[in-house]
Design a protein around this motif. Structure first.
Motif, PDB file in Angstrom:
ATOM      1  N   ASP A  62      12.297   1.728  -9.656  1.00 34.12           N
ATOM      2  CA  ASP A  62      11.801   2.973 -10.233  1.00 34.12           C
ATOM      3  C   ASP A  62      10.354   2.863 -10.684  1.00 34.12           C
ATOM      4  OD1 ASP A  62      14.203   4.222  -9.815  1.00 34.12           O
ATOM      5  OD2 ASP A  62      14.991   3.695 -11.782  1.00 34.12           O
ATOM      6  N   ASP A  63       9.883   1.628 -10.925  1.00 35.53           N
ATOM      7  CA  ASP A  63       8.529   1.422 -11.419  1.00 35.53           C
ATOM      8  C   ASP A  63       7.514   1.196 -10.303  1.00 35.53           C
ATOM      9  OD1 ASP A  63       9.608   1.541 -13.942  1.00 35.53           O
ATOM     10  OD2 ASP A  63       9.782  -0.618 -14.149  1.00 35.53           O
ATOM     11  N   TRP A  64       7.943   1.148  -9.070  1.00 45.75           N
ATOM     12  CA  TRP A  64       7.041   0.841  -7.970  1.00 45.75           C
ATOM     13  C   TRP A  64       5.954   1.885  -7.844  1.00 45.75           C
ATOM     14  CZ3 TRP A  64       9.781  -1.063  -2.949  1.00 45.75           C
ATOM     15  CH2 TRP A  64      10.430  -2.254  -3.216  1.00 45.75           C
ATOM     16  N   GLU A  65       4.804   1.408  -7.507  1.00 49.55           N
ATOM     17  CA  GLU A  65       3.720   2.299  -7.130  1.00 49.55           C
ATOM     18  C   GLU A  65       3.411   1.990  -5.684  1.00 49.55           C
ATOM     19  OE1 GLU A  65       0.389   1.943  -9.689  1.00 49.55           O
ATOM     20  OE2 GLU A  65       1.547   2.327 -11.484  1.00 49.55           O
ATOM     21  N   GLY A  66       2.951   2.955  -4.970  1.00 52.61           N
ATOM     22  CA  GLY A  66       2.627   2.713  -3.584  1.00 52.61           C
ATOM     23  C   GLY A  66       2.310   4.002  -2.871  1.00 52.61           C
ATOM     24  N   THR A  67       2.479   3.953  -1.573  1.00 52.29           N
ATOM     25  CA  THR A  67       2.149   5.079  -0.724  1.00 52.29           C
ATOM     26  C   THR A  67       3.407   5.538  -0.005  1.00 52.29           C
ATOM     27  OG1 THR A  67      -0.028   4.095  -0.387  1.00 52.29           O
ATOM     28  CG2 THR A  67       0.646   5.796   1.167  1.00 52.29           C
ATOM     29  N   ILE A  68       3.657   6.834  -0.023  1.00 52.80           N
ATOM     30  CA  ILE A  68       4.776   7.385   0.747  1.00 52.80           C
ATOM     31  C   ILE A  68       4.297   7.532   2.180  1.00 52.80           C
ATOM     32  CG2 ILE A  68       6.286   9.369   1.076  1.00 52.80           C
ATOM     33  CD1 ILE A  68       6.172   9.833  -1.924  1.00 52.80           C
ATOM     34  N   LEU A  69       5.029   6.937   3.104  1.00 53.24           N
ATOM     35  CA  LEU A  69       4.644   6.949   4.516  1.00 53.24           C
ATOM     36  C   LEU A  69       5.563   7.888   5.285  1.00 53.24           C
ATOM     37  CD1 LEU A  69       4.012   3.131   4.936  1.00 53.24           C
ATOM     38  CD2 LEU A  69       2.340   4.924   4.486  1.00 53.24           C
ATOM     39  N   ARG A 125      13.038   9.886   7.457  1.00 54.18           N
ATOM     40  CA  ARG A 125      12.841   9.535   6.058  1.00 54.18           C
ATOM     41  C   ARG A 125      11.402   9.082   5.832  1.00 54.18           C
ATOM     42  NH1 ARG A 125      18.212   6.118   4.459  1.00 54.18           N
ATOM     43  NH2 ARG A 125      19.723   7.715   4.940  1.00 54.18           N
ATOM     44  N   ALA A 126      10.989   9.069   4.587  1.00 53.52           N
ATOM     45  CA  ALA A 126       9.635   8.642   4.236  1.00 53.52           C
ATOM     46  C   ALA A 126       9.731   7.513   3.212  1.00 53.52           C
ATOM     47  CB  ALA A 126       8.841   9.810   3.668  1.00 53.52           C
ATOM     48  N   PRO A 127       9.575   6.261   3.644  1.00 50.16           N
ATOM     49  CA  PRO A 127       9.653   5.146   2.698  1.00 50.16           C
ATOM     50  C   PRO A 127       8.420   5.075   1.800  1.00 50.16           C
ATOM     51  CG  PRO A 127       9.109   4.333   4.875  1.00 50.16           C
ATOM     52  CD  PRO A 127       9.371   5.801   5.016  1.00 50.16           C
ATOM     53  N   LEU A 128       8.616   4.526   0.620  1.00 46.89           N
ATOM     54  CA  LEU A 128       7.533   4.257  -0.319  1.00 46.89           C
ATOM     55  C   LEU A 128       7.204   2.782  -0.188  1.00 46.89           C
ATOM     56  CD1 LEU A 128       5.769   5.144  -2.790  1.00 46.89           C
ATOM     57  CD2 LEU A 128       7.639   4.300  -4.215  1.00 46.89           C
ATOM     58  N   CYS A 129       5.972   2.468   0.204  1.00 49.09           N
ATOM     59  CA  CYS A 129       5.576   1.076   0.429  1.00 49.09           C
ATOM     60  C   CYS A 129       4.391   0.707  -0.446  1.00 49.09           C
ATOM     61  CB  CYS A 129       5.211   0.853   1.892  1.00 49.09           C
ATOM     62  SG  CYS A 129       6.590   1.097   3.021  1.00 49.09           S
ATOM     63  N   GLN A 130       4.331  -0.529  -0.828  1.00 45.50           N
ATOM     64  CA  GLN A 130       3.234  -1.022  -1.662  1.00 45.50           C
ATOM     65  C   GLN A 130       2.063  -1.418  -0.779  1.00 45.50           C
ATOM     66  OE1 GLN A 130       5.336  -4.037  -3.909  1.00 45.50           O
ATOM     67  NE2 GLN A 130       5.560  -2.640  -5.614  1.00 45.50           N
ATOM     68  N   VAL A 131       1.398  -0.415  -0.243  1.00 45.61           N
ATOM     69  CA  VAL A 131       0.192  -0.619   0.558  1.00 45.61           C
ATOM     70  C   VAL A 131      -0.918   0.237  -0.039  1.00 45.61           C
ATOM     71  CG1 VAL A 131       1.378  -1.157   2.703  1.00 45.61           C
ATOM     72  CG2 VAL A 131       0.794   1.194   2.206  1.00 45.61           C
ATOM     73  N   PHE A 132      -2.117  -0.138   0.241  1.00 49.42           N
ATOM     74  CA  PHE A 132      -3.265   0.575  -0.298  1.00 49.42           C
ATOM     75  C   PHE A 132      -4.229   0.871   0.839  1.00 49.42           C
ATOM     76  CE2 PHE A 132      -1.318  -2.157  -3.439  1.00 49.42           C
ATOM     77  CZ  PHE A 132      -0.982  -1.207  -4.398  1.00 49.42           C
ATOM     78  N   PRO A 133      -5.036   1.902   0.740  1.00 46.40           N
ATOM     79  CA  PRO A 133      -5.884   2.357   1.847  1.00 46.40           C
ATOM     80  C   PRO A 133      -6.688   1.292   2.588  1.00 46.40           C
ATOM     81  CG  PRO A 133      -5.952   3.945   0.094  1.00 46.40           C
ATOM     82  CD  PRO A 133      -5.135   2.779  -0.417  1.00 46.40           C
ATOM     83  N   PRO A 134      -7.206   0.233   1.956  1.00 49.26           N
ATOM     84  CA  PRO A 134      -7.943  -0.743   2.769  1.00 49.26           C
ATOM     85  C   PRO A 134      -7.088  -1.439   3.827  1.00 49.26           C
ATOM     86  CG  PRO A 134      -8.433  -1.048   0.457  1.00 49.26           C
ATOM     87  CD  PRO A 134      -7.323  -0.040   0.541  1.00 49.26           C
ATOM     88  N   ALA A 135      -5.754  -1.347   3.716  1.00 54.68           N
ATOM     89  CA  ALA A 135      -4.862  -2.013   4.664  1.00 54.68           C
ATOM     90  C   ALA A 135      -4.701  -1.239   5.969  1.00 54.68           C
ATOM     91  CB  ALA A 135      -3.502  -2.231   4.027  1.00 54.68           C
ATOM     92  N   GLU A 136      -5.305  -0.057   6.078  1.00 48.64           N
ATOM     93  CA  GLU A 136      -5.137   0.733   7.286  1.00 48.64           C
ATOM     94  C   GLU A 136      -5.637  -0.030   8.511  1.00 48.64           C
ATOM     95  OE1 GLU A 136      -6.559   4.752   7.066  1.00 48.64           O
ATOM     96  OE2 GLU A 136      -6.057   4.855   4.944  1.00 48.64           O
ATOM     97  N   ARG A 137      -4.980   0.228   9.628  1.00 52.67           N
ATOM     98  CA  ARG A 137      -5.328  -0.304  10.945  1.00 52.67           C
ATOM     99  C   ARG A 137      -5.200  -1.818  11.073  1.00 52.67           C
ATOM    100  NH1 ARG A 137      -9.608   3.591  10.293  1.00 52.67           N
ATOM    101  NH2 ARG A 137      -8.979   5.464  11.372  1.00 52.67           N
ATOM    102  N   GLN A 138      -4.488  -2.442  10.161  1.00 52.38           N
ATOM    103  CA  GLN A 138      -4.169  -3.848  10.330  1.00 52.38           C
ATOM    104  C   GLN A 138      -2.749  -4.073   9.835  1.00 52.38           C
ATOM    105  OE1 GLN A 138      -6.834  -6.246   8.079  1.00 52.38           O
ATOM    106  NE2 GLN A 138      -6.685  -5.022   6.244  1.00 52.38           N
ATOM    107  N   PRO A 139      -1.980  -4.904  10.495  1.00 47.76           N
ATOM    108  CA  PRO A 139      -0.604  -5.138  10.040  1.00 47.76           C
ATOM    109  C   PRO A 139      -0.601  -5.728   8.635  1.00 47.76           C
ATOM    110  CG  PRO A 139      -0.938  -6.009  12.244  1.00 47.76           C
ATOM    111  CD  PRO A 139      -2.284  -5.613  11.725  1.00 47.76           C
ATOM    112  N   CYS A 144       8.949  -2.252   0.654  1.00 44.10           N
ATOM    113  CA  CYS A 144       9.185  -0.809   0.826  1.00 44.10           C
ATOM    114  C   CYS A 144      10.575  -0.462   0.317  1.00 44.10           C
ATOM    115  CB  CYS A 144       9.091  -0.425   2.298  1.00 44.10           C
ATOM    116  SG  CYS A 144       7.490  -0.734   3.053  1.00 44.10           S
ATOM    117  N   ARG A 145      10.733   0.818   0.010  1.00 44.96           N
ATOM    118  CA  ARG A 145      12.046   1.286  -0.416  1.00 44.96           C
ATOM    119  C   ARG A 145      12.248   2.729   0.005  1.00 44.96           C
ATOM    120  NH1 ARG A 145      12.207   4.162  -5.706  1.00 44.96           N
ATOM    121  NH2 ARG A 145      10.067   4.391  -6.380  1.00 44.96           N
TER     122      ARG A 145
END
Length: 188
Positions: A62-69, A125-139, A144-145
């Motif tokens: 419940d405390d996770w922050e991240g990006t909904i994908l 579905r749209a998982p919530l993952c702990q990724v941040f914008p600088p991670a775009e375009r690289q694995p 995730c949850r």
């Protein structure tokens, strides 16, 4: 300290105060107090465990922050792409797409089935993952949850991905192996 007689014969005790605030110096003269300044001393230990600071609270789903994908597209049994991100589910190792499994002498294409199981489960579905914008375009390996369900825990406990050593899902893989789930069991 000074003692004065109180009505009934019992002594009444007054304490001298080290510092007084001057309220009306022209009417009331404070007593002379010499050499009684404040002195810093070490803090006393707490009286019980209740007085100690609590350890930091662990991060719960419940405390996770991240990006909904949105609109994830599964690429293997433990990875997907969405919104410019390539996500490798943290703590897991995918089953190879061309991997074949053997169950009681029957060979089956478990790599394809593992990817398909993840695709069906994640679809729409749209998982919530702990990724941040600088991670775009690289694995990027990310936790995730979906709701309160951890993607890595679901994949490994159902036998559709392997637990990465030290990734936290080793017990879940042992349970899946024992229960003959996913790639450890019979073909569907």
């Amino acid at each position: 300290m000074q003692a004065h007689e109180k009505a009934g014969g019992q002594p009444r005790i007054h304490k001298e105060v080290a510092a007084l605030r001057s309220i009306a110096p022209e009417i009331v003269a404070p007593p002379d107090v010499v050499g009684l300044g404040l002195q810093r001393v070490e803090a006393r230990p707490p009286l019980s465990e209740l007085g100690l600071a609590a350890p930091p609270k662990p991060v719960t789903p419940d405390d996770w922050e991240g990006t909904i994908l949105y609109r994830p597209v599964v690429t293997s049994s433990a990875s997907f792409e969405a919104m410019g991100f390539t996500i490798l589910v943290a703590g897991t190792e995918p089953v190879g797409l061309d991997q074949s499994c053997d169950f009681q002498g029957v060979a089956w294409r478990c790599g394809e089935r593992a990817r398909l199981a993840f695709r069906y489960w994640l679809r729409g579905r749209a998982p919530l993952c702990q990724v941040f914008p600088p991670a775009e375009r690289q694995p990027v390996a990310a936790a995730c949850r979906l709701g309160k369900q951890d993607l890595g825990a679901w994949l490994v406990s159902n036998g559709w991905a392997y637990a990465r050593p030290g990734g936290g899902y080793e017990k879940a893989e042992a349970v899946a192996r024992k229960a003959r789930m996913g790639v450890f069991g019979p073909p569907d």
